[in-house]
Design a protein around this motif. Sequence first.
Motif, mmCIF file in Angstrom:
data_model
loop_
_atom_site.group_PDB
_atom_site.id
_atom_site.type_symbol
_atom_site.label_atom_id
_atom_site.label_comp_id
_atom_site.label_asym_id
_atom_site.label_seq_id
_atom_site.Cartn_x
_atom_site.Cartn_y
_atom_site.Cartn_z
ATOM 1 N N GLN A 303 0.844 -1.198 0.000
ATOM 2 C CA GLN A 303 0.000 0.000 0.000
ATOM 3 C C GLN A 303 0.880 1.248 0.000
ATOM 4 N N THR A 337 -0.110 -8.716 4.034
ATOM 5 C CA THR A 337 -0.358 -7.752 5.113
ATOM 6 C C THR A 337 -1.703 -8.012 5.811
ATOM 7 N N ILE A 354 -1.142 -13.499 -7.062
ATOM 8 C CA ILE A 354 -0.641 -13.894 -8.380
ATOM 9 C C ILE A 354 0.880 -13.735 -8.513
ATOM 10 N N ALA A 381 -6.572 -15.691 -8.133
ATOM 11 C CA ALA A 381 -7.669 -15.990 -7.197
ATOM 12 C C ALA A 381 -8.764 -16.774 -7.916
ATOM 13 N N ASP A 435 -9.268 -8.029 -1.994
ATOM 14 C CA ASP A 435 -8.683 -6.700 -2.198
ATOM 15 C C ASP A 435 -8.077 -6.666 -3.602
ATOM 16 N N PRO A 437 -7.157 -5.718 -7.700
ATOM 17 C CA PRO A 437 -6.753 -4.503 -8.405
ATOM 18 C C PRO A 437 -7.969 -3.813 -9.035
HETATM 19 N N1 SAH Z 1 -4.158 -6.919 0.029
HETATM 20 C C1 SAH Z 1 -2.853 -6.497 -0.381
HETATM 21 C C2 SAH Z 1 -2.689 -6.302 -1.881
HETATM 22 C C3 SAH Z 1 -3.775 -5.578 -2.603
HETATM 23 S S1 SAH Z 1 -3.386 -5.040 -4.243
HETATM 24 C C4 SAH Z 1 -2.436 -5.259 0.381
HETATM 25 O O1 SAH Z 1 -3.239 -4.630 1.053
HETATM 26 O O2 SAH Z 1 -1.262 -4.908 0.316
HETATM 27 C C5 SAH Z 1 -3.964 -6.287 -5.256
HETATM 28 C C6 SAH Z 1 -3.064 -7.485 -5.345
HETATM 29 O O3 SAH Z 1 -3.684 -8.430 -6.204
HETATM 30 C C7 SAH Z 1 -1.682 -7.233 -5.947
HETATM 31 O O4 SAH Z 1 -0.715 -7.747 -5.069
HETATM 32 C C8 SAH Z 1 -1.690 -8.011 -7.268
HETATM 33 O O5 SAH Z 1 -0.445 -8.568 -7.597
HETATM 34 C C9 SAH Z 1 -2.702 -9.079 -6.975
HETATM 35 N N2 SAH Z 1 -3.421 -9.680 -8.111
HETATM 36 C C10 SAH Z 1 -3.749 -9.111 -9.287
HETATM 37 N N3 SAH Z 1 -4.518 -9.944 -10.021
HETATM 38 C C11 SAH Z 1 -4.688 -11.063 -9.278
HETATM 39 C C12 SAH Z 1 -5.401 -12.283 -9.486
HETATM 40 N N4 SAH Z 1 -6.088 -12.493 -10.593
HETATM 41 N N5 SAH Z 1 -5.358 -13.197 -8.516
HETATM 42 C C13 SAH Z 1 -4.667 -12.997 -7.379
HETATM 43 N N6 SAH Z 1 -3.980 -11.864 -7.128
HETATM 44 C C14 SAH Z 1 -3.989 -10.903 -8.064
#
Ligand code: SAH
Length: 506
Positions: A303, A337, A354, A381, A435, A437
Motif C-alpha cells: 500500500q 499484510t 498472483i 484468485a 482486495d 486490483p
Molecule cells: N491486500 C494487499 C494487496 C492488494 S493489491 C495489500 O493490502 O497490500 C492487489 C493485489 O492483487 C496485488 O498484489 C496483485 O499482484 C494481486 N493480483 C492481481 N490480479 C490477481 C489475481 N487475478 N489473482 C490474485 N492476485 C492478483
Amino acid sequence: MKKNDEFEIDITDIGNDGEGIGKYEGMTFFIKGGLPGDRVLAGATKLKKTYGYARLVKVLKPSPFRVTPLCPIAEKCGGCQLQSLDYKKQLELKERKITENLIRIGGISPEFISEKMDPIIGMDNPFRYRNKAQYPVGTDKNGNVIAGFYAGRTHSIIPNTKCYLGAEENEAILGTILSYMKDNYVPAYDETTGKGLIRHVLIRKGFTTGELMVCLIINSDKKEELPNQQQLINKLTEIPGMKSVSVNINTENTNVIMGTEVHTVWGDPTISDVIHVRDMQKDGYPFTGYSLIFKISPLSFYQVNPVQTEKLYSLALEYAGLTGKESVWDLYCGIGTISLFMARRAKQVYGVEIVPQAIADAKENAKRNGIANAEFFVGKAEEVLPAFYNELQDNNLSAKESSPAKTPKMNGMDREKSPERSKAQMLHPDVIVVDPPRKGCDEACLSTMLKMRPDRIVYVSCDSATLARDLKILCDGGYEIKKIRGVDQFGHTVHVETVVLLTITP
Ligand code: SAH
C-alpha cells in the motif's frame, strides 16, 4: 452548437480523470481544468449526441473551493488531478463518486446507501504521504536527461523531481541518478525507438524504519549494463537510509513499467516497514492494537499510503469481526499484510496472490512475525479458489469432516506444514476478504465465493465502479450489504478506496 463555439457553463462534478463536468443545453460537457463550483467560459472541441468535450478558455467565477496548490506544476502534471481543490471538498466528491457508482452500476438505492455508509476517512495531512514513486526517465528537446511524471493521458514527461506527495528523499535520489547519467553519457530510454537504457526509477521508503530502496528499470538484459555502476552506488549510498539498490530488466516495448527479473546490485533485496492496526473499541475498553513488520521487494505490491493503510486495515479487521475461532481466505493478498493481521485474530488464514515474489515475501513475513496459522498460495484468485473448491468437493469428503485437506492437483503447496488445515475450514470459511486490483474480481472467483458461503465478505476496493459491479453479483447470490466506508488513500488524485461488509443469513 459547432466545434469551437464558446459558451458559459457551471462545473458541478468531476470525471474519472479529474476533468470538470457540467451541463449546457441538455448536453454533458467534460472540461479539463474546470473544478466543481467554477463558472467558466468553454470552447467546444468535440461534440457527440448527448455529450461533448470542451477546453477551458477562462475561469469567469472561480469555485469557492479553489485553493492555491502547493506544487507549482500541479495543473500540468498528470500525477495529481485535484490539488487545486480544497481537501475537504475532495473527500466529499470521492464519497459522492462511491455513492453514484453503487447506485448506477450496483443498482442500490440512495436511501439504502446512506443508511449503510459511514463518513469517509480522510487524511490528517494530505501531502508527503506516498512511500512509493515511479518516475519515468526521458530526454527533453535540448537533449538533457529528465525524470518526472507523465502529463495526463500522454507519455510526455513533465520534469519534476520534487513531488509534494512523495518522500523528501526522492529529490536527492533522482538528482543523483540524473547527474550520474549525464556524467557517464547513459542514455534515457526512448519508447518510440526502443533505444536507450534507463526507463524508470522506482523509489520506496519504509516510513516507520526510514529505509530506502532504489530500483532502476533498464532496457537491457544484462544487469551489468550500467557503465561505471560503482560511482552511482557510492553516491546513492551517501543518502541516509539507503538500504537497497537494484536493477530490473525490461526490454519489452510495453507500458508495463517493470519486468519480472530483479538483481540487487547493492545492499539488501528488500526494505522493511511496520504497520500498526487498532482493534475495535469493545465494551468501553480503550482501543488496543498490534504491530507487524513487513519485508517489501521491488516487485511486490505494498500500500502506498502507510498512514491511511493503518486506518484501512483497522476497518477491514473491524468488519471481519474476528474472535480467534475463524477461518479466513484473503484473496489478492500481496505480501500478506491483511492476511497476517487477520491471522493474529483468527484460527487460520489462507492467502492467494498472483505474484510469486509477493508470496515469497508473505511467507517470510509470517515467519518474521512468528505467525504459524497463515498459509499462502501463488496463483490467480479465480483459479486457485475454484481449484480448491472443486477438488475438495471431488474428493467426496463430508464438508463437516475435519481431516487435513488433500488437494493433489494444487502443486507446489506445502500442505504437510499445515496439520491444522481442515477441509471444512477451507471449503466454508467464516470470512473471505478480497482486495483486488482496479479491474475487480473475476466472475469465477465471485461464483466460488458464493458457493463457499462465508458468513462475512469484506470487500476492499480501489475502484468503486468494479466494486459496484461485483457487489451486484454477490447480492444477487444472497448477500446483504451491512456497511460501506470510503478511505482516502490517495489525496489530490481522483482515486478512493472503499471497504464494504457483506453478510448472509444462514
Ligand atoms: N491486500 C494487499 C494487496 C492488494 S493489491 C495489500 O493490502 O497490500 C492487489 C493485489 O492483487 C496485488 O498484489 C496483485 O499482484 C494481486 N493480483 C492481481 N490480479 C490477481 C489475481 N487475478 N489473482 C490474485 N492476485 C492478483
